[in-house]
Design an enzyme around this catalytic site. Structure first.
Site, PDB file in Angstrom:
ATOM      1  CB  SER A 117      26.041 -21.846 -27.597  1.00 51.43           C
ATOM      2  OG  SER A 117      27.063 -22.378 -28.455  1.00 51.43           O
ATOM      3  CG  LEU A 118      27.498 -22.238 -22.025  1.00 47.91           C
ATOM      4  CD1 LEU A 118      26.664 -22.669 -20.872  1.00 47.91           C
ATOM      5  CD2 LEU A 118      28.930 -21.895 -21.600  1.00 47.91           C
TER       6      LEU A 118
ATOM      7  CD  GLU B 226      27.265 -18.246 -13.220  1.00 45.03           C
ATOM      8  OE1 GLU B 226      26.357 -17.755 -13.781  1.00 45.03           O
ATOM      9  OE2 GLU B 226      28.456 -18.048 -13.333  1.00 45.03           O
TER      10      GLU B 226
ATOM     11  CD  GLU C 104      18.585 -18.216 -19.960  1.00 43.46           C
ATOM     12  OE1 GLU C 104      19.667 -17.583 -20.328  1.00 43.46           O
ATOM     13  OE2 GLU C 104      18.094 -19.201 -20.442  1.00 43.46           O
TER      14      GLU C 104
ATOM     15  CE  LYS D 278      21.383 -28.771 -21.451  1.00 45.80           C
ATOM     16  NZ  LYS D 278      21.686 -28.595 -22.823  1.00 45.80           N
TER      17      LYS D 278
ATOM     18  CB  CYS E 255     -18.893 -47.836 -17.284  1.00 44.71           C
ATOM     19  SG  CYS E 255     -17.566 -48.645 -16.270  1.00 44.71           S
TER      20      CYS E 255
ATOM     21  CB  CYS F  13     -19.078 -45.889 -14.115  1.00 41.38           C
ATOM     22  SG  CYS F  13     -19.856 -47.353 -13.755  1.00 41.38           S
TER      23      CYS F  13
ATOM     24  CE  LYS G 245      22.979 -24.271 -20.657  1.00 42.25           C
ATOM     25  NZ  LYS G 245      21.753 -24.052 -21.325  1.00 42.25           N
TER      26      LYS G 245
ATOM     27  CE1 TYR H 122      24.752 -15.517 -19.689  1.00 43.13           C
ATOM     28  CE2 TYR H 122      22.437 -16.129 -18.855  1.00 43.13           C
ATOM     29  CZ  TYR H 122      23.359 -15.914 -19.929  1.00 43.13           C
ATOM     30  OH  TYR H 122      22.909 -15.911 -21.276  1.00 43.13           O
TER      31      TYR H 122
ATOM     32  CG  ASP I  13      15.237 -24.866 -20.109  1.00 44.08           C
ATOM     33  OD1 ASP I  13      15.525 -24.248 -20.999  1.00 44.08           O
ATOM     34  OD2 ASP I  13      14.521 -25.700 -20.294  1.00 44.08           O
TER      35      ASP I  13
ATOM     36  CB  CYS J 161     -18.734 -50.651 -12.053  1.00 46.28           C
ATOM     37  SG  CYS J 161     -17.483 -50.354 -13.296  1.00 46.28           S
TER      38      CYS J 161
ATOM     39  CB  ALA K  92      -0.868   0.114   1.198  1.00 47.23           C
TER      40      ALA K  92
ATOM     41  CB  CYS L 119     -20.408 -52.344 -15.500  1.00 48.46           C
ATOM     42  SG  CYS L 119     -20.719 -50.726 -15.376  1.00 48.46           S
TER      43      CYS L 119
HETATM   44  S1  IVH Z   1      26.962 -18.644 -19.663  1.00 47.19           S
HETATM   45  C1  IVH Z   1      29.773 -18.345 -22.994  1.00 47.19           C
HETATM   46  N1  IVH Z   1      25.570 -18.953 -17.485  1.00 47.19           N
HETATM   47  O1  IVH Z   1      22.579 -21.063 -21.639  1.00 47.19           O
HETATM   48  C2  IVH Z   1      28.890 -18.462 -21.718  1.00 47.19           C
HETATM   49  N2  IVH Z   1      24.631 -19.268 -19.622  1.00 47.19           N
HETATM   50  O2  IVH Z   1      24.220 -22.721 -24.244  1.00 47.19           O
HETATM   51  C3  IVH Z   1      27.425 -18.179 -22.044  1.00 47.19           C
HETATM   52  N3  IVH Z   1      22.358 -20.095 -19.490  1.00 47.19           N
HETATM   53  O3  IVH Z   1      22.121 -19.213 -24.254  1.00 47.19           O
HETATM   54  C4  IVH Z   1      26.567 -18.368 -21.305  1.00 47.19           C
HETATM   55  N4  IVH Z   1      22.018 -19.989 -17.519  1.00 47.19           N
HETATM   56  O4  IVH Z   1      21.135 -18.494 -22.100  1.00 47.19           O
HETATM   57  C5  IVH Z   1      25.569 -18.708 -18.852  1.00 47.19           C
HETATM   58  N5  IVH Z   1      24.414 -19.254 -15.582  1.00 47.19           N
HETATM   59  C6  IVH Z   1      24.572 -19.279 -16.937  1.00 47.19           C
HETATM   60  C7  IVH Z   1      23.243 -19.399 -17.726  1.00 47.19           C
HETATM   61  C8  IVH Z   1      23.403 -19.653 -18.930  1.00 47.19           C
HETATM   62  C9  IVH Z   1      21.554 -20.156 -18.552  1.00 47.19           C
HETATM   63  C10 IVH Z   1      21.923 -20.130 -21.109  1.00 47.19           C
HETATM   64  C11 IVH Z   1      22.175 -18.948 -21.949  1.00 47.19           C
HETATM   65  C12 IVH Z   1      22.868 -19.463 -23.213  1.00 47.19           C
HETATM   66  C13 IVH Z   1      22.976 -20.858 -22.993  1.00 47.19           C
HETATM   67  C14 IVH Z   1      24.062 -21.672 -23.366  1.00 47.19           C
END
Ligand code: IVH
Length: 681
Positions: free
Chosen positions: A86-87, A117, A176, A316, A410, A428, A119, A228, A121, A433, A38, A413
């Site tokens: 990407s990773l 950390e 993210e 993963k 049913c 039913c 990861k 991140y 989604d 039954c 409030a 039965c």
């Molecule tokens: S680091 C080179 N840290 O995972 C490092 N990525 O395949 C780049 N993601 O598209 C990413 N949590 O969106 C990093 N703690 C985290 C993450 C993270 C989720 C996602 C990110 C990226 C994908 C990498």
């Protein structure tokens, strides 16, 4: 604000903006608000009023601008100054060790600090700040070029529009955007009420929300962010990634508090396996753990292979959702007569186990999700729960998929079924039954009910098929000779089963009430009934009004019990159970076990000696109340490992805390362990 001149209005609006931004940060980033909703609303209303009168005073970082700007025709394109990479992935310890070995060969020593950390989604975004103000937000896109979603990201409350402290003049931070599981459930429930299509999972819901052309739609969705990584940065930055995260946190951004720094691979691997067990407890979905070499000077030295840096990897976890073909929809009949549709699937491995069948809840759910026979569907298996069909992948339809029609009779039965409009369920109504009676018998004999060993699903079916039992009361008429004559049943097992049946006559009243299989009467409700009435006869004689007076029993449950007890065939079954010698006894819990009466306790973090559920059950057993959030009414916060935001919240509200050892003492000694005497009644 009446009568403010332009100068006063500017000063006041600056003041309000900074207060509101601060409270936003306390609430959305730190999770420890200082003012009530409030009070917050009051400040916001005042600022809106000033901005209405003096629109020239509106700044891009004003909290009023989070509600969402005008819809866009299309998103603009943003060129990323540094690509979003990407990773690489590892799926087991061996692959993790191989990644570490490759990295350590280049680093030049066997061990090096790493940061872990979760990861998340969700959806990767890149945020640009200039002079401490949020000026641009973009999706990852193809890594080189993304979409400009600044207007949408402005509506995400955990993205600060203005930073605090002394941030670099210009920099980009990556993170993210995600939706919490609880926010997702609540949002889908509302969509179901409005008859709108449901989202398959929090990730899809978050991605959909972020890529809305109308920012007002984004603003209405429960989105959060964890940052991140630092992208590019004009000015000095810490060399340790872990310290970068803390540094970003100091500016008001939101790094994940679950990030940790590890000195050795063994330590990091422990954390990864811990997350594998812990992931269910989080209120957001994670699909793995990201490990990064902590010393960012190594990042340039190690470089990138393809699009994957050598200095980081993602461990993963097995996917909890997969797609597969829905071969058929079958219907089985539950013990209360409900017709339950379920899916026959092309076998698929989900979360590490092969799934062949999945629940489809009810007919309404199938149609709401538009699931058709022959569809490719998303199947989910999270934790211990039964696999579920989440949604169809409509883009893969060929046109020959079939809409499911609930049978009008049913399947067991042949009695015409009845639809209960209140429950979206089809029933039913024939209590004789066979399918219902078999399920009921199975339930009757199960653990927590009459607990008859050797009488499971298969035996229940056999007893019915052979005509030895037609309802639950007839179980007590079975003889060793009858049972021994059954296929695959020796005299010894027959004797054991009869002995087990005999022993079940002594089950407590709660178990017997639960065993009867009355709709809506689970074990907890059975206990409430037993505590209140003390005898089976007492429950049978209770009118619907009397039932409703029992604390914890609402009108729907009372109605269900009363309608069950009013039926002559049920009265007959109970009479025959009692005549056969079933003697349900009840002794109310002795007051001495109510050690925690009057206490509201919240448990947070991981305990060493018991699971969180066990801890909460113990509190309830001892008469205490379990809270889920810290409020002024909370008496105690039990703090385990990795406790999150509840701890600062407790400190803020002055709620006392106890470690696990004190909690263990509390369970043995009650309030005395806290140095308190029991409340005087
Ligand atoms: S680091 C080179 N840290 O995972 C490092 N990525 O395949 C780049 N993601 O598209 C990413 N949590 O969106 C990093 N703690 C985290 C993450 C993270 C989720 C996602 C990110 C990226 C994908 C990498």
């Amino acid at each position: 604000m009446a009568g403010l001149n332009q100068y006063e209005a500017r000063l006041r609006s600056e003041e309000l903006r900074s207060q509101l931004n601060y409270h936003n940060y306390r609430y959305y980033v730190l999770d420890t608000p200082e003012v009530s909703d409030a009070e917050y609303d009051e400040l916001m209303d005042e600022l809106r009023a000033i901005e209405r009168e003096f629109p020239e005073l509106i700044t891009p970082d004003s909290p009023t601008q989070r509600v969402g700007a005008e819809p866009l025709q299309a998103f603009g394109v943003v060129e990323h100054r540094l690509p979003l990479l990407s990773l690489s992935n590892c799926f087991n310890d061996e692959e993790l060790r191989a990644w570490h070995r490759r990295a350590s060969d280049r680093v030049g020593h066997g061990e090096f600090p790493m940061t872990s950390e979760p990861k998340i989604d969700g959806l990767a975004v890149a945020l640009v700040y200039e002079g401490g103000t949020f000026v641009q937000g973009a999706t990852r896109g193809d890594g080189q070029r993304g979409e400009n979603i600044t207007a949408n990201l402005r509506t995400v409350k955990s993205i600060p529009l203005a930073l605090s402290g002394s941030p670099p003049s210009r920099f980009e931070v990556r993170g993210e955007v995600y939706m919490t599981k609880s926010g997702f459930e609540a949002m889908n429930a509302e969509r179901a009420d409005r008859g709108e299509p449901l989202f398959a999972n929090p990730r899809n819901a978050a991605a959909g929300a972020v890529r809305q052309l109308d920012p007002k739609v984004t603003a209405s969705r429960p989105l959060s962010i964890y940052v991140y990584q630092l992208g590019w940065c004009d000015g000095p930055r810490p060399e340790s990634h872990y310290e970068v995260l803390a540094w970003l946190g100091d500016m008001g951004l939101r790094p994940n508090p679950a990030a940790r720094r590890h000195d050795t691979l063994a330590d990091a691997a422990d954390r990864v396996s811990w997350w594998g067990h812990q992931r269910e407890q989080l209120d957001y979905d994670i699909d793995g753990v990201v490990l990064k070499i902590d010393d960012t000077r190594e990042w340039d030295r190690l470089g990138v292979v393809g699009r994957e840096p050598r200095w980081a990897t993602a461990f993963k976890f097995p996917a909890q959702q997969r797609t597969t073909k829905l071969r058929a929809i079958h219907v089985n009949v539950g013990r209360t007569g409900a017709l339950n549709p379920f899916a026959e699937l092309e076998p698929v491995v989900v979360g590490g186990a092969t799934v062949r069948m999945a629940t489809l809840h009810n007919e309404g759910d199938i149609h709401r999700k538009d699931i058709r026979i022959g569809d490719t569907v998303i199947v989910q298996r999270a934790g211990e729960v039964i696999p579920q069909v989440v949604a169809p992948v409509t883009s893969l339809r060929k046109g020959d998929e079939q809409v499911f029609v609930m049978p009008s009779e049913c399947p067991s039965c042949g009695t015409p079924v009845l639809k209960d409009p209140a429950e979206a369920a089809v029933y039913c109504l024939n209590t004789a039954c066979p399918a219902q009676q078999i399920r009921l018998l199975e339930h009757f004999a199960s653990r927590g009910a009459m607990d008859i060993e050797g009488l499971g699903e298969r035996m229940a079916y056999t007893l019915f098929r052979e005509g030895l039992v037609r309802d639950i009361a007839e179980v007590y008429e079975l003889t060793v000779a009858q049972l021994a004559a059954l296929e695959r049943m020796g005299p010894k097992s027959a004797e054991n089963l009869v002995a087990g049946i005999e022993k079940s006559k002594e089950r407590p009243l709660t178990n017997v009430l639960f065993a009867l299989g009355i709709r809506h009467v689970g074990f907890e409700t059975a206990r409430l009934l037993a505590d209140h009435f003390g005898s089976l006869e007492g429950v049978l004689a209770a009118s619907i009004d009397v039932l409703q007076e029992v604390e914890g029993i609402g009108p729907v449950v009372a109605e269900s019990i009363a309608s069950w007890t009013s039926r002559s065939e049920n009265q007959d079954v109970v009479r025959r159970l009692l005549a056969a010698g079933v003697r349900p006894q009840h002794s109310p819990p002795p007051p001495s076990t109510q050690l925690l009466a009057g206490l509201t306790i919240v448990v947070t973090g991981r305990l060493e000696t018991m699971s969180r559920n066990e801890a909460e059950d113990r509190i309830r057993e001892l008469g205490g109340k379990v809270g889920s959030a810290i409020t002024r009414g909370t008496d105690l916060l039990v703090v385990g490992e990795e406790a999150g935001s509840k701890l600062p919240r407790a400190a803020q509200l002055g709620v006392r805390t106890a470690d696990e050892a004190t909690f263990a003492r509390l369970l043995r000694e009650g309030r005395a362990a806290l140095g308190e005497s029991p409340p005087t009644a």
